[in-house]
Design a protein around this motif. Structure first.
Motif, PDB file in Angstrom:
ATOM      1  N   HIS A 309      26.838  60.988   2.059  1.00 17.72           N
ATOM      2  CA  HIS A 309      27.527  61.017   3.351  1.00 17.72           C
ATOM      3  C   HIS A 309      27.470  59.669   4.068  1.00 17.72           C
ATOM      4  O   HIS A 309      28.182  59.460   5.046  1.00 17.72           O
ATOM      5  N   THR A 310      26.629  58.745   3.590  1.00 17.03           N
ATOM      6  CA  THR A 310      26.498  57.439   4.232  1.00 17.03           C
ATOM      7  C   THR A 310      26.406  56.356   3.170  1.00 17.03           C
ATOM      8  O   THR A 310      25.303  55.985   2.748  1.00 17.03           O
ATOM      9  N   PRO A 311      27.522  55.838   2.695  1.00 14.85           N
ATOM     10  CA  PRO A 311      27.489  54.778   1.676  1.00 14.85           C
ATOM     11  C   PRO A 311      26.686  53.577   2.145  1.00 14.85           C
ATOM     12  O   PRO A 311      26.813  53.136   3.286  1.00 14.85           O
ATOM     13  N   ASP A 312      25.841  53.050   1.250  1.00 15.73           N
ATOM     14  CA  ASP A 312      25.049  51.868   1.594  1.00 15.73           C
ATOM     15  C   ASP A 312      25.770  50.586   1.166  1.00 15.73           C
ATOM     16  O   ASP A 312      25.136  49.603   0.805  1.00 15.73           O
ATOM     17  N   TRP A 316      29.724  42.806   2.809  1.00 19.45           N
ATOM     18  CA  TRP A 316      29.776  41.860   1.701  1.00 19.45           C
ATOM     19  C   TRP A 316      29.752  42.578   0.354  1.00 19.45           C
ATOM     20  O   TRP A 316      30.392  42.121  -0.598  1.00 19.45           O
ATOM     21  N   LYS A 317      29.063  43.693   0.263  1.00 19.75           N
ATOM     22  CA  LYS A 317      29.091  44.441  -0.995  1.00 19.75           C
ATOM     23  C   LYS A 317      30.478  45.029  -1.229  1.00 19.75           C
ATOM     24  O   LYS A 317      30.999  44.977  -2.354  1.00 19.75           O
ATOM     25  N   ASN A 479      23.276  51.381  10.161  1.00 12.07           N
ATOM     26  CA  ASN A 479      24.128  52.262   9.353  1.00 12.07           C
ATOM     27  C   ASN A 479      23.833  53.724   9.680  1.00 12.07           C
ATOM     28  O   ASN A 479      23.184  54.042  10.659  1.00 12.07           O
ATOM     29  N   LYS A 480      24.342  54.614   8.836  1.00  9.73           N
ATOM     30  CA  LYS A 480      24.192  56.065   9.016  1.00  9.73           C
ATOM     31  C   LYS A 480      24.752  56.519  10.370  1.00  9.73           C
ATOM     32  O   LYS A 480      24.128  57.290  11.105  1.00  9.73           O
ATOM     33  N   ARG A 481      25.943  56.044  10.645  1.00 11.43           N
ATOM     34  CA  ARG A 481      26.589  56.376  11.918  1.00 11.43           C
ATOM     35  C   ARG A 481      26.755  57.883  12.093  1.00 11.43           C
ATOM     36  O   ARG A 481      26.475  58.420  13.176  1.00 11.43           O
ATOM     37  N   LEU A 482      27.230  58.560  11.056  1.00  7.21           N
ATOM     38  CA  LEU A 482      27.508  59.995  11.195  1.00  7.21           C
ATOM     39  C   LEU A 482      26.251  60.779  11.555  1.00  7.21           C
ATOM     40  O   LEU A 482      26.282  61.661  12.415  1.00  7.21           O
TER      41      LEU A 482
END
Length: 593
Positions: A309-312, A316-317, A479-482
Motif C-alpha cells: 500500500h506504500t511503495p518505497d 530518484w528510484k 512517506n506512508k502518506r495513506l
C-alpha cells in the motif's frame, strides 16, 4: 474438548492436533479467528474436499497449516493459509513424505540431505532464502495460498491465492483508499484480539507501530500494553517518541534495554527455537524472554509490513526505473552517463546519497540485473565476479521479464512478488520464533484482508509523500502518506508526521567476546561448508569471512557472517544426523570463559 484444540476467549481457536474420520486423517497446526467452539473447527476440518480446496481453505481465517491424508485416493495434501505465518518444510524420497514446522526438525529424517549452493547464494546476496526452496536439498517450504498434492511418485503444486495481484480493481481516489484501509484494519485487529489474552504492541514510535496501538486500543476490552526495546549503546533511541505514543493512548508501557553481553546466549537460543540465527531472531527472542516473565498470557503485535500500500520508490528510484526498465533498455544512455558522473563528483552533503543515485542512473544493458541490484536489495562484496556464478544466472531466471513499455507501477508489482518470495515470508517466519504458550505473535499487516485492500491502492496514490516540518529530522518529506491519513483524526500531529530513525544494532551486538565465539565456530565447521558449496559460492563465503577476520564489521559483513555460521551448522547435520547443534555451541561458549 478434543485433545490438541483449545479456545482463546470467545473468538479464537488454537490447535496442534490430529483428526481422523472414515479413511481420512488431518493434522492441523496454528490458529483460526472468529471461532466460538470446538465443533466449528471439527466441522470445518471434516468438510475437506480435494475438489474444492480453495473454498475449504478460505473458510479457515487464520494462521495455520494442514496436512490431509486421503487413503481412498492414495493422496496426501499440504494446504497453507493466506497469511504465511505458519509454514511447513517438506521432502519426498522413494514414496516417503516428510514434514516439519522447521528446517532443523526435518533434517534428521531427510534422506541424503545436502546444502543447496543456489539458496546459499541467495542468502548471502539478498539476506533471505527464496521460496519455495530451502537451504537443503531436497527440502522445500510451503508458501501462502498454496496447496500441494502428493501421490505415488508425483507432486503437484497449485495456488488458490496470490498475495500480489497484478490486475486489481483499483480504488478511485485517495479518500476511498483511506476509508477501505481503515475498515480492513478494524476487521483485522478486532478478530485477532482474544478476551483471555493481554494485548501488547511492539512500539518503535514509527507510523506502523503507532497504527497498531491505535487499532488495538480501539478494539481491546482490556488494558493494552506497549513495549519498546533497544540495544545498550545503540545510537538511535526510539524510547522518547514511543513514550509520547504510549501516553497519548494510555497504554501500560514497558522499556527493554538488551545488554550486548546476552548476545551469545541469544545466538544459541535462536538455533534452538528459531529457524535461522540472525540479528532479527536474536532481538525477537530477547523480547520473548522479557514478555514471558510478565504475569499473564499475551498477544504480541509486530509491525512487519508488505509495503504494497506504500511503495518505497522515491523520486530518484522512480526516475531511474523509468530510464532503465520501462522501455526494456536504457532510454538516454549518453545523457544518463553525464548526469551520473556529475552526481558522483559532488563533494559536499549529501554526497553519499548522490553517489547512490549516480549508480542507479547509469544505463543498464540487462534489465533483470538492474532490477535485482537497484530495485531489490541484492549485493556482493567488492571484487566478486558475478559472471562466474551459475547461481546468479539461476536467480535471474526467477525474476519476471521486463517487456518494452512496462510502467513503473508494473515494475513495483514485480518487485513485490519477488519480495514476497524473499523478504516477507522470511520475516514473518523469523518473528515466529517468539511463539510459545505465553506469547502468541501477530503480524496484522500481513493478514490477507489487509493485503487484499492494499492491492487495490493505485501506485500513484500509494507512492505519495507528505511535506512537513514536523518530521523530527532534517528531511521535510515523509512517506506512508495513506497510513498517516488513516490515523489523522486519532493521532496528534506531533507524532503523526514523525520520520522514523533507523540504525542497525550490529555495531553494539558484535562484541569482542561474540566475535571470538563466531571465530571459533567458523574454525570448527567452515572448512566443511566450503567443500559442500559450489566454487563460486565458496569464493563468495570466503570473501565475507576474510572481511570478518580482518575486523571489518559493517551490516553487510555481519549478516553474511551469521548466515555462514547458520549454513555451517546445517551442513554438519547433513553430514551427521546425530549432530547436536546446541551441545556443540555450549562447548564453544564454555571454552571462552
Amino acid at each position: 474438548m478434543h485433545q490438541g484444540i483449545s479456545l482463546c476467549g470467545n473468538n479464537r481457536a488454537e490447535f496442534t492436533t490430529r483428526l481422523d474420520f472414515d479413511q481420512t486423517s488431518i493434522w492441523l497446526v496454528g490458529r483460526q479467528y472468529g471461532v466460538h467452539s470446538e465443533s466449528e473447527i471439527l466441522e470445518w476440518a471434516f468438510s475437506f474436499d480435494s475438489e474444492k480446496v480453495k473454498e475449504w481453505a478460505e473458510k479457515g481465517d487464520g494462521d495455520w497449516s494442514a496436512i490431509i491424508l486421503d487413503r481412498t485416493q492414495r493422496s496426501l495434501y499440504l494446504v497453507s493459509d493466506r497469511n504465511g505465518a505458519s509454514r511447513i518444510y517438506y521432502a519426498s524420497c522413494v514414496g516417503t513424505h516428510m514434514f516439519s514446522s522447521s528446517l532443523w526438525g526435518i533434517l534428521p529424517i531427510t534422506t541424503a540431505p545436502k546444502l543447496s549452493s543456489f539458496i546459499a547464494f541467495t542468502l548471502l546476496t539478498t539476506y533471505y532464502t527464496l521460496d519455495p526452496y530451502a537451504l537443503v536439498e531436497p527440502v522445500r517450504v510451503s508458501v501462502p495460498g498454496e496447496f500441494l498434492r502428493f501421490t505415488d511418485g508425483e507432486m503437484v503444486s497449485k495456488k488458490y491465492y496470490e498475495p500480489v495481484d497484478f490486475a486489481p480493481d483499483y480504488f478511485r481516489n485517495e479518500a476511498e483508499c483511506v476509508r477501505e484501509l481503515d475498515r480492513s484494519f478494524d476487521r483485522v485487529f478486532k478478530k485477532r484480539l482474544a478476551t483471555d489474552r493481554i494485548p501488547i504492541v511492539l512500539l518503535s514510535g514509527g507510523i506502523d507501530s503507532v497504527a497498531m496501538v491505535r487499532y488495538v486500543t480501539k478494539h481491546s476490552d482490556s488494558p493494552v500494553h506497549t513495549l519498546t526495546f533497544s540495544v545498550l549503546g545503540q545510537k538511535v533511541d526510539e524510547h522518547k517518541p514511543a513514550r509520547i505514543v504510549s501516553q497519548h493512548f494510555g497504554t501500560i508501557h514497558h522499556e527493554l534495554v538488551i545488554d550486548s553481553g546476552m548476545v551469545i546466549d541469544l545466538f544459541i537460543q535462536s538455533c534452538a527455537e528459531g529457524n535461522r540465527p540472525n540479528v532479527s531472531t536474536m532481538l525477537y527472542l530477547a523480547i520473548k524472554n522479557y514478555v514471558s516473565k510478565l504475569e499473564g498470557d499475551y498477544d504480541l503485535f509486530t509491525g512487519e509490513d508488505t509495503r504494497i500500500h506504500t511503495p518505497d520508490f522515491d523520486f530518484w528510484k522512480r526516475t531511474s526505473i523509468w530510464l532503465n526498465l520501462t522501455k526494456g533498455e536504457a532510454r538516454f544512455p549518453l545523457l544518463q552517463r553525464i548526469v551520473s558522473g556529475l552526481f558522483a563528483m559532488w563533494p559536499w552533503y549529501p554526497k553519499n546519497y548522490l553517489r547512490l543515485i549516480a549508480s542507479q542512473l547509469l544505463p543498464s544493458a540487462d534489465p533483470k540485473k538492474y532490477f535485482l541490484k537497484f530495485v531489490n536489495k541484492f549485493s556482493t562484496p567488492d571484487g566478486y565476479n558475478l559472471e562466474l556464478a551459475p547461481e546468479f544466472e539461476r536467480l535471474l531466471n526467477e525474476i519476471p521479464n521486463f517487456q518494452e513499455e512496462s510502467t513503473i507501477a508494473a515494475v513495483f508489482r514485480k518487485n513485490m512478488k519477488l519480495s514476497y518470495r524473499l523478504q516477507y515470508t522470511d520475516s514473518v517466519e523469523v518473528t515466529s520464533s517468539i511463539e510459545c504458550r505465553k506469547v502468541a505473535r501477530h503480524s496484522p499487516f500481513f493478514d490477507w484482508e489487509t493485503v487484499c485492500v492494499s492491492n487495490r491502492i493505485p501506485f500513484s496514490v500509494g507512492a505519495k509523500g507528505v511535506f512537513t516540518i514536523r518530521s523530527w529530522s532534517r528531511f521535510l518529506l515523509v512517506n506512508k502518506r495513506l497510513l498517516r491519513m488513516v490515523l489523522k483524526e486519532a493521532v496528534p500531529s506531533s507524532i503523526l508526521y514523525r520520520r522514523k530513525s533507523v540504525a542497525s544494532a550490529v555495531d553494539v551486538l558484535f562484541t569482542d567476546q561474540f566475535m571470538k565465539f563466531i571465530g571459533q565456530l567458523l574454525d570448527k565447521w567452515v572448512d566443511d561448508l566450503y567443500v559442500a558449496l559450489g566454487p563460486s559460492v565458496e569464493a563468495l563465503a570466503r570473501s565475507y569471512i576474510n572481511k570478518f577476520r580482518s575486523g571489518t564489521i559493517d551490516m553487510q559483513v555481519a549478516y553474511a557472517t551469521l548466515s555462514i555460521c547458520y549454513m555451517s551448522m546445517v551442513n554438519q547435520i547433513c553430514l551427521n544426523p546425530e549432530f547436536d547443534t546446541i551441545a556443540e555451541l555450549r562447548i564453544i561458549e564454555k571454552a571462552l570463559v
